[in-house]
Design a protein around this motif. Structure first.
Motif, PDB file in Angstrom:
ATOM      1  N   LEU A 198     -10.477  -3.622  -1.966  1.00 21.21           N
ATOM      2  CA  LEU A 198     -10.326  -2.610  -0.911  1.00 21.21           C
ATOM      3  C   LEU A 198     -10.432  -1.214  -1.502  1.00 21.21           C
ATOM      4  O   LEU A 198     -11.112  -0.336  -0.983  1.00 21.21           O
ATOM      5  N   SER A 199      -9.739  -1.030  -2.619  1.00 18.11           N
ATOM      6  CA  SER A 199      -9.662   0.280  -3.249  1.00 18.11           C
ATOM      7  C   SER A 199     -11.023   0.696  -3.811  1.00 18.11           C
ATOM      8  O   SER A 199     -11.437   1.849  -3.677  1.00 18.11           O
ATOM      9  N   LEU A 200     -11.709  -0.257  -4.409  1.00 21.25           N
ATOM     10  CA  LEU A 200     -13.032   0.004  -4.985  1.00 21.25           C
ATOM     11  C   LEU A 200     -14.008   0.434  -3.889  1.00 21.25           C
ATOM     12  O   LEU A 200     -14.738   1.420  -4.028  1.00 21.25           O
ATOM     13  N   VAL A 201     -14.006  -0.310  -2.793  1.00 19.72           N
ATOM     14  CA  VAL A 201     -14.896   0.007  -1.681  1.00 19.72           C
ATOM     15  C   VAL A 201     -14.565   1.396  -1.133  1.00 19.72           C
ATOM     16  O   VAL A 201     -15.452   2.205  -0.882  1.00 19.72           O
ATOM     17  N   ILE A 251       1.123   2.917  -2.523  1.00 21.35           N
ATOM     18  CA  ILE A 251       1.961   3.031  -3.710  1.00 21.35           C
ATOM     19  C   ILE A 251       1.134   3.448  -4.923  1.00 21.35           C
ATOM     20  O   ILE A 251       1.474   4.371  -5.649  1.00 21.35           O
ATOM     21  N   GLY A 252      -0.002   2.774  -5.130  1.00 20.40           N
ATOM     22  CA  GLY A 252      -0.777   3.022  -6.340  1.00 20.40           C
ATOM     23  C   GLY A 252      -1.723   4.197  -6.241  1.00 20.40           C
ATOM     24  O   GLY A 252      -2.086   4.791  -7.242  1.00 20.40           O
ATOM     25  N   GLY A 253      -2.130   4.548  -5.032  1.00 19.00           N
ATOM     26  CA  GLY A 253      -3.118   5.613  -4.863  1.00 19.00           C
ATOM     27  C   GLY A 253      -4.461   5.013  -4.491  1.00 19.00           C
ATOM     28  O   GLY A 253      -4.958   4.137  -5.196  1.00 19.00           O
ATOM     29  N   LEU A 282      -3.267  -2.367  -9.536  1.00 25.68           N
ATOM     30  CA  LEU A 282      -2.603  -3.375 -10.364  1.00 25.68           C
ATOM     31  C   LEU A 282      -1.096  -3.142 -10.375  1.00 25.68           C
ATOM     32  O   LEU A 282      -0.302  -4.052 -10.099  1.00 25.68           O
ATOM     33  N   LEU A 283      -0.701  -1.906 -10.642  1.00 27.11           N
ATOM     34  CA  LEU A 283       0.723  -1.594 -10.698  1.00 27.11           C
ATOM     35  C   LEU A 283       1.384  -1.858  -9.346  1.00 27.11           C
ATOM     36  O   LEU A 283       2.422  -2.528  -9.254  1.00 27.11           O
ATOM     37  N   PHE A 293      -0.951   6.717  -8.892  1.00 23.40           N
ATOM     38  CA  PHE A 293      -2.127   7.009  -9.712  1.00 23.40           C
ATOM     39  C   PHE A 293      -3.171   7.827  -8.972  1.00 23.40           C
ATOM     40  O   PHE A 293      -4.207   8.143  -9.513  1.00 23.40           O
ATOM     41  N   GLY A 294      -2.915   8.159  -7.706  1.00 22.86           N
ATOM     42  CA  GLY A 294      -3.933   8.838  -6.912  1.00 22.86           C
ATOM     43  C   GLY A 294      -3.943  10.325  -7.169  1.00 22.86           C
ATOM     44  O   GLY A 294      -3.127  10.867  -7.916  1.00 22.86           O
TER      45      GLY A 294
END
Lengths: 294, 321, 251
Positions: free
Chosen positions: A27-30, A238-240, A248-249, A289-290
């Motif tokens: 999802l994040s990659l896309v 949460i991760g960005g 991952l986190l 991380f965002g």
């Protein structure tokens, strides 16, 4: 309840978290490349899980090769489905208003979820673990379920593979370059549409792989797509958004958090992702991380 | 002059529609059980039109995509159900309490959601909406869990026709109030935040606060719709909070036209009507309703993002030239 | 298959020395005309400069050549082939390299990664620009090859953008305001570099506000203002035209 029990919980939480990571990283990659949040990502994961179920009934039960074949074929099939969605639909909405992008992927979610219901029905199903992964492994004095350990191996492999692809290959350079200046990548002679299609397919492949792994980890039914997309949302909050490390986190926090809270407060466990999300929003609204937007 | 004529025309058209809506149940009542069924259907249409219009305060006018609007609809419904069934409160009081509780819920959820705009906002509203759904699902002792709350008392005077009229009056009142909000200076500021966020900030609009207030108001009116719907069905159930109900409202806005005030109401009525027509044609069509809706939505997003109202405008403009 | 070269680069190449021809280009944004009928022809091996103030239409012309915006009317022909409105990647593959004005490096990629994105060997051609040659020309890029491009200075980013484009082995280079915002010493390095690629026989279209810099390196000049061309000719002709010089170059 000794340390063995807590270790068991930890392994369980981590393996849930790993599956979540595989799906959420897609999802994040896309999002990172296409700037589109795909609400139908959870549906693709669910399709992966159900495809694995259907295919497993055709293959010899108990064989590790059958399962490996599932892991090979199903994600590929989901990626191909992604290809069929990207070219006629997603391509038309890149760079358009968020509103229309969200509505389009939402429409897809409705169609895909209902298609699943028509094809597979409302029964609860699962894929039998292959004999080789069905038992438990002795770890010092403790017995750990082999399948969970297997996921704990596959998850990091995928993470490393993704990292290698993104940071050590030309394809990865192209993908990451397209995140910042897609038009410049085009001006350098790269067919950016193809990079985008490939990225979308990779995202779908990850959703499909997550589905296969989940189909033998827990029961699957028509609710898992929605459940997973919301977990994915919690992960990216949460991760960005757009950060694989953040995914991952975030996934591990959620997986382990839910596993441990489930013990004293089984009902509160479902609230944990929201609680974690709310907390992050208060202290760091763009995720761990965002990067803050504008 | 043209504009003035247009305004007059709108009022005349509106008044005529209202008059027709008031007469409608008395006509339908002459057709026995079929008539009663259609009174029920039109009542549902009115309630859902209110729900869709409330969503459009944030969606079309605020430019904020909420996938969790059903949460406030559901909270309104459960408020009416719990107050009437468990506390014996009268319908009117319960209907006043419903939007207040829904608005309060919107204030809490909104406080988190408006911190982030755009994509994150959509994600968060979906997540929080789903959270409320799961709470209602799990908290068996309070909400009845999966079963919901059945047997909401019905005051004696409220036959189908009277309840229809009650809903119509409430709808018209809410509709006018929302119209006033949209056309007020507050409404203009909200529209500016959609069209040009930086400019809105530049001229000193406290964007977050305006969006929060707008979100709360949208939740408030959704609560009224939910309350009315609970009494219509005489039950409240988890399905009222489900994300797919938020989806229905989004469809209504998109199909009708989210850049116009009446669009969502029209869209919602058209969709409910379509659903019933499909049901009459063949039951199997209803089973793939979500797929049909999905394809309609896809088509609208790609080819007619301004909805039926936009299409109508385009066609009339073409005919004129 | 034997024909590939001739279909790609038609016979025109011998008959017509003009590698790029723009005819009557018009482009408007939201009803405002930005370019109003620009025509250019650029001969093989020449360095032409488009000179003009900010907003004159220099960048818009470059973007139109590269396919990054769609002109309202007019045609752009490259080696006898109409490329108007083609996809940027196809235009790049035809042999045009573009260096945008705002040093568009990919900030999260390393220097090496940036060069890797640009890397491309055209069919039927020798690889002129290799990593070794680039590093020889821009030693700093080698020094910083594993740093993220976003951490480089403005001048280094400009060099990296040019280097990245060269990695695609273009035979026609568009340089959009390369000297803008650079320290004088870096501008000098840039000038030396431009002379090197001229020696190589590269055809260049340079857009500049910095008249001195442009005139120093160009063979031919186009002066644009308000979206149309006010003068075109060789540098010598420009030197002799006192009126144009006074009016547009403030010399």
């Amino acid at each position: 309840m000794g340390i063995e029990f807590y270790l068991f919980l930890l392994i369980n939480g981590l393996s849930q978290g790993m599956v979540l990571f595989i799906v959420a990283s897609g999802l994040s990659l896309v999002f990172g490349v296409l700037r589109v949040i795909n609400f139908a990502h959870g549906s693709l994961y669910m399709i992966g899980a159900f495809l694995a179920f259907s295919l497993s009934t055709l293959l010899p039960a108990g064989s590790i090769f059958s399962f490996l074949l599932l892991m090979l074929l199903v994600p590929l099939a989901v990626a191909l489905l992604g290809l069929g969605l990207e070219i006629p639909l997603f391509r038309r909405i890149y760079g358009k208003e968020h509103l229309l992008q969200l509505l389009l992927t939402y429409a897809l979610l409705l169609i895909l979820d209902d298609a699943c219901r028509l094809i597979w029905g409302g029964d609860i199903r699962n894929v039998a673990r292959p004999d080789l992964l069905a038992g438990s492994i002795k770890f010092f004095d403790m017995f750990l379920p082999t399948y969970n350990v297997f996921i704990l191996v596959v998850g990091p492999l995928i993470a490393v593979g993704l990292w290698f692809l993104l940071y050590r290959t030309r394809a990865g350079n192209l993908i990451r370059a397209a995140v910042s200046h897609p038009e410049m990548v085009g001006a350098l002679g790269v067919n950016v549409s193809r990079v985008m299609t490939a990225t979308f397919m990779l995202g779908c492949w990850l959703a499909g792989l997550g589905g296969v792994l989940m189909s033998a980890l827990a029961n699957i039914d028509l609710g898992i797509g929605m459940e997973k997309i919301i977990e994915c949302f919690a992960v990216v909050v949460i991760g960005g958004l757009g950060s694989i490390g953040g995914a991952l986190l975030g996934s591990l926090i959620l997986g382990v958090g839910v596993a441990f809270i489930q013990l004293p407060l089984s009902r509160a466990a479902i609230v944990f992702p929201y609680f974690a999300m709310a907390l992050i929003l208060i202290i760091r609204p763009w995720g761990l991380f965002g990067k803050p937007e504008r | 002059m043209d504009k003035l004529q247009q305004v007059n025309k709108n009022w005349i058209f509106g008044a005529a529609t209202v008059a027709l809506l008031f007469i409608l149940p008395f006509v339908l009542a002459r057709f026995g059980t079929t008539g009663e069924f259609w009174i029920w259907v039109t009542t549902e249409m009115i309630i859902m039109a209110l729900f869709a219009t409330s969503l459009n305060l944030i969606l079309g006018f605020g430019g904020m995509v909420s996938f969790g609007h059903a949460a406030f609809f559901g909270v309104g419904a459960y408020t009416v159900a719990l107050l009437m069934k468990k506390a014996g409160v009268s319908l009117i009081l319960a209907l006043i309490a419903a939007p207040c509780v829904a608005g309060l819920t919107a204030a809490i959820i909104g406080w988190f959601c408006v911190r982030l705009i755009g994509l994150y906002f959509a994600i968060l509203t979906l997540a929080f909406g789903q959270l409320l759904y799961m709470i209602a699902f799990q908290w068996y002792t309070f909400t009845g869990g999966d079963d919901g709350i059945h047997g909401i008392p019905k005051p004696d005077f409220l036959g189908p026709t009277n309840y229809y009229l009650l809903c119509l009056v409430v709808f018209i009142a809410c509709f006018l109030v929302m119209r006033m909000i949209v056309n007020s200076s507050f409404g203009l500021s909200i529209r500016l935040t959609r069209e040009n966020l930086d400019r809105a900030k530049f001229i000193g609009i406290n964007v977050r606060r305006y969006q929060l207030i707008n979100f709360i108001m949208a939740g408030f009116f959704a609560g009224i719709a939910g309350g009315l719907f609970a009494e219509l069905n005489r039950f409240a159930q988890t399905e009222f909070l489900h994300w797919s109900r938020s989806g229905d409202a989004i469809f209504a806005c998109l199909v009708g036209g989210m850049y116009s005030f009446v669009g969502p109401a029209i869209g919602s009525s058209v969709l409910i009507f379509l659903h019933i027509v499909l049901q009459q044609i063949h039951q199997s069509l209803v089973e793939i309703w979500a797929i049909i809706l999905g394809f309609i939505l896809l088509g609208m997003v790609l080819f007619a993002p301004e909805g039926l109202v936009g299409l109508y405008g385009k066609i009339t403009r073409k005919l004129k030239t | 298959m034997v024909n590939t070269i001739s279909t790609y680069y038609p016979v025109a190449i011998e008959m017509n020395p003009d590698i790029l021809k723009i005819e009557n280009l018009v482009k408007s944004f939201n009803g405002n005309t930005v370019i109003n009928g620009i025509s250019l022809s650029i001969a093989q091996g020449e360095l032409s400069a488009i000179i003009g103030p900010n907003g004159a239409g220099k960048t818009t012309t470059m973007l139109s050549i590269m396919g990054l915006n769609r002109p309202k009317s007019g045609t752009i022909t490259y080696r006898g082939k109409d490329i108007t409105g083609h996809a940027p990647f196809k235009i790049a593959r035809a042999g045009i390299g573009f260096v945008p004005e705002d040093r568009r490096v990919f900030p999260d990629l390393t220097v090496l990664g940036n060069l890797d994105v640009g890397r491309r060997t055209p069919k039927n051609k020798s690889k002129k620009w290799t990593l070794e040659r680039i590093y020889k020309l821009f030693p700093r890029l080698q020094e910083f090859s594993h740093r993220n491009a976003g951490t480089l200075s403005g001048g280094e980013q400009q060099m990296l953008t040019i280097a990245g484009t060269l990695m695609g082995n273009p035979d026609f280079l568009l340089l959009d305001e390369p000297s803008e915002g650079l320290a004088p010493i870096i501008v000098k390095v840039l000038g030396e570099f431009i002379e090197v690629i001229k020696q190589e026989g590269m055809t260049v279209l340079l857009s500049e506000q910095n008249t001195k810099f442009a005139l120093k390196h160009a063979d031919r000049a186009y002066i644009v203002d308000n979206g149309s061309i006010k003068f075109e000719g060789s540098i010598d002709e420009l030197e002799q035209n006192a009126e144009i010089k006074k009016r547009y170059l403030a010399v």
